[in-house]
Motif scaffolding. Structure first.
Motif, PDB file in Angstrom:
ATOM      1  N   PHE A   1       0.847  -1.203   0.000  1.00 35.45           N
ATOM      2  CA  PHE A   1       0.000   0.000   0.000  1.00 35.45           C
ATOM      3  C   PHE A   1       0.883   1.254   0.000  1.00 35.45           C
ATOM      4  O   PHE A   1       0.608   2.215  -0.712  1.00 35.45           O
TER       5      PHE A   1
ATOM      6  N   THR B   1     -10.957  -8.916   1.623  1.00 36.67           N
ATOM      7  CA  THR B   1     -10.204  -7.689   1.356  1.00 36.67           C
ATOM      8  C   THR B   1      -9.585  -7.815  -0.038  1.00 36.67           C
ATOM      9  O   THR B   1      -8.372  -7.951  -0.174  1.00 36.67           O
ATOM     10  N   PRO B   2     -10.429  -7.793  -1.086  1.00 34.88           N
ATOM     11  CA  PRO B   2      -9.913  -8.108  -2.426  1.00 34.88           C
ATOM     12  C   PRO B   2      -8.787  -7.194  -2.909  1.00 34.88           C
ATOM     13  O   PRO B   2      -7.833  -7.687  -3.530  1.00 34.88           O
ATOM     14  N   LEU B   3      -8.875  -5.909  -2.629  1.00 31.35           N
ATOM     15  CA  LEU B   3      -7.794  -5.032  -3.114  1.00 31.35           C
ATOM     16  C   LEU B   3      -6.491  -5.358  -2.389  1.00 31.35           C
ATOM     17  O   LEU B   3      -5.419  -5.404  -2.998  1.00 31.35           O
ATOM     18  N   ALA B   4      -6.568  -5.629  -1.089  1.00 33.16           N
ATOM     19  CA  ALA B   4      -5.362  -6.031  -0.353  1.00 33.16           C
ATOM     20  C   ALA B   4      -4.808  -7.338  -0.911  1.00 33.16           C
ATOM     21  O   ALA B   4      -3.591  -7.535  -0.976  1.00 33.16           O
ATOM     22  N   GLU B   5      -5.699  -8.233  -1.360  1.00 32.73           N
ATOM     23  CA  GLU B   5      -5.237  -9.508  -1.936  1.00 32.73           C
ATOM     24  C   GLU B   5      -4.493  -9.273  -3.248  1.00 32.73           C
ATOM     25  O   GLU B   5      -3.473  -9.909  -3.517  1.00 32.73           O
ATOM     26  N   VAL B   6      -5.023  -8.366  -4.055  1.00 33.30           N
ATOM     27  CA  VAL B   6      -4.350  -8.061  -5.330  1.00 33.30           C
ATOM     28  C   VAL B   6      -2.979  -7.429  -5.054  1.00 33.30           C
ATOM     29  O   VAL B   6      -1.974  -7.785  -5.688  1.00 33.30           O
ATOM     30  N   LEU B   7      -2.931  -6.517  -4.075  1.00 34.37           N
ATOM     31  CA  LEU B   7      -1.645  -5.890  -3.738  1.00 34.37           C
ATOM     32  C   LEU B   7      -0.680  -6.941  -3.194  1.00 34.37           C
ATOM     33  O   LEU B   7       0.520  -6.916  -3.490  1.00 34.37           O
TER      34      LEU B   7
ATOM     35  N   ALA C   1      -0.553 -10.015  -4.017  1.00 31.65           N
ATOM     36  CA  ALA C   1      -0.068 -10.822  -5.148  1.00 31.65           C
ATOM     37  C   ALA C   1       1.129 -10.133  -5.806  1.00 31.65           C
ATOM     38  O   ALA C   1       2.073 -10.798  -6.246  1.00 31.65           O
TER      39      ALA C   1
END
Lengths: 299, 229
Positions: free
Chosen positions: B31, B209-215, B217
């Motif tokens: 982040f 927490t999909p956005l945190a998961e993408v980050l 990755a």
């Protein structure tokens, strides 16, 4: 718990009578059963049972992989209404290769009473392969929707599951106005639980747009590539590389219990999330089946 | 709680506890890297999202189940809670971080005092039938030490937040006072997360927490990184 409430948060809805056709009446209680088996002539659809609003008009043979049989499930209604309950069972026999998708988006309409629910159960026997990739789910204002999907894989079986959730009719400025969306995925293999995923969104409390959740994005998609007997690390890296340069923000990671890999994609529009998932799916197909994904559909 | 249990709770909540949480950022590093967190307000918003969408809905539910199982001497139920938590934790780095700090806490605790339930649980972790996630280990340890279930949840939240605030301190130029203020302001969200976890069962774990998961990755594959997650 009220008789058919799928989750405590749906109990109050379940107690509400539906003023039009009642829960369970014809057309409100759609059932779809598809069974694929490997035969001397390739994968055949050996059982198809569909009640309204589901409609199946045979199989298609356009997949780039010569042995994959495709079914596009059609719906005779414009969308999912309050009180609707849908049950889908797809069984893929040993060595059979099947793909199931839908003819159009699932539009979950506005509701004032009760809720709508879909239960999907998928099973794949040894060395079989299933792709279950319905078109996006669009959640209209005040929709209440419960979706449950279970997947059971036998040894050496594989599956690709995709879903895209659009939080409203975006073109008319409707965004995160639905009441409740709860979607659960539960996957098991020969040794028990592989992975679980749940999306529970109640925009009324402001959670979807939080940083780390959807952030600035609104459309959300996932692609689960369940392949417990393959190299999950290599699969995850390939899928990640496939989605890296897309307009949607997407990434891949290894699933728990060596179950395969999952891709998450976030976008501003359905098309961008679908394009990223299509690229990932194309890559997954090359790894699992040594054939690309068919063109003409976004994912 | 008895004095011993209270002291045990303090010890388990202390950042002095050597379980490696100072190498965990739960995506915060990425982040910051992307400019999505530039100050303590941004950080606090992300921590609130984690408390609401992961800690209260998954970690603490598994912790409570492990706490109850440990009090009942039921190592099979501890393992079941542990496996369910792993199954819903989809980012690979988050699982790695949780099992690494869980293993250290379990080993540390068994060095301090002998406990047949913790020995049996450690044997399950060693033979691969339990992953050994940090919230589950903490739940089991706290249950054995007589720390009440709600206090054990608060200990976990405190450790989770101080760990991530400490990570942020190394990634952003923020002062100690600001960090203390952020921790103080997170209290209502901590209480809400602990309350939310009480209403759930293991069949209803959600970590979203999909956005945190993408980050995460992207973080997995980053060339230069300070933190494990």
């Amino acid at each position: 718990m009220a008789a058919d409430a799928p989750h405590p948060s749906f109990e109050a809805y379940a107690a509400e009578p539906v003023p039009q056709a009642a829960v369970g009446s014809p057309g409100k209680d759609g059932r779809l059963e598809l069974t694929f088996r490997e035969t001397a002539g390739g994968t055949a659809l050996v059982k198809d049972y569909a009640t309204a609003p589901f409609h199946v008009s045979g199989t298609l043979d356009h997949d780039p992989h010569p042995d994959v049989t495709t079914v596009i499930v059609q719906s005779s209604t414009g969308g999912v209404a309050q009180g609707d309950r849908r049950d889908v069972d797809v069984a893929v026999g040993a060595d059979a290769l099947a793909r199931v998708t839908t003819g159009g988006s699932t539009k979950v309409q506005s509701m004032e009473h009760n809720y709508a629910a879909a239960d999907v159960s998928l099973s794949v026997e040894s060395e079989g392969h299933l792709e279950y990739l319905p078109e996006p789910t669009i959640l209209h204002a005040d929709a209440r929707y419960h979706a449950r999907l279970t997947l059971d894989l036998a040894a050496d079986a594989t599956a690709i599951l995709g879903n895209v959730v659009v939080p409203g009719r975006l073109a008319r400025g409707e965004r995160f106005e639905f009441e409740r969306y709860l979607s659960r995925v539960h996957a098991t293999g020969p040794d028990g639980l592989l992975f679980e995923d749940a999306t529970h969104l109640t925009p009324g409390d402001g959670n979807p747009t939080a940083p780390g959740v959807f952030g600035e994005f609104s459309v959300y998609g996932s692609l689960f590539v369940a392949a417990p007997d393959r190299d999950a690390g290599a699969l995850s890296d390939r899928l990640h590389a496939a989605v890296a340069d897309h307009e949607a923000r997407a990434g891949a990671t290894e699933l728990p219990n060596g179950a395969g890999a999952v891709v998450r994609a976030l976008g501003h529009r359905a098309e961008t999330a679908r394009a990223a998932l299509h690229a990932a799916r194309n890559r997954a197909r090359k790894s699992l089946l040594d054939a690309p994904a068919p063109s003409g559909r976004a994912y | 709680m008895r004095d011993d249990a209270t002291l045990e709770a303090f010890r388990l909540a202390d950042s002095f506890l050597p379980v490696g949480t100072n190498s965990i950022s739960s995506g915060i590093e990425q982040f910051v890297q992307e400019g999505r967190i530039e100050n303590l307000d941004d950080l606090r918003a992300v921590l609130e999202a984690y408390l609401r969408n992961q800690v209260g809905t998954a970690d603490l539910v598994a912790l409570r189940a492990a706490h109850e199982a440990a009090r009942d001497d039921d190592v099979a139920a501890v393992r079941a809670a542990d496996r369910r938590l792993t199954a819903v934790t989809l980012p690979a780095e988050f699982r790695e971080a949780a099992t690494q700090s869980g293993a250290r806490l379990l080993s540390l605790q068994r060095d301090l005092r002998s406990d047949p339930l913790l020995d049996a649980y450690a044997a399950a972790v060693d033979d691969g039938t339990a992953p050994g996630n940090h919230p589950v280990v903490l739940g089991a340890v706290a249950g054995r030490a007589g720390i009440a279930e709600r206090e054990a949840c608060l200990v976990y939240c405190h450790g989770f937040l101080t760990g991530l605030l400490g990570a942020a301190q190394r990634l952003l130029s923020v002062g100690h006072t600001g960090v203390q203020r952020a921790l103080d302001r997170l209290r209502p969200t901590v209480r809400a997360a602990v309350d939310a976890s009480d209403a759930r069962t293991l069949d209803d774990l959600t970590s979203f927490t999909p956005l945190a998961e993408v980050l995460s990755a992207d973080h997995e594959r980053a060339d230069r990184r300070l933190f494990l997650s």
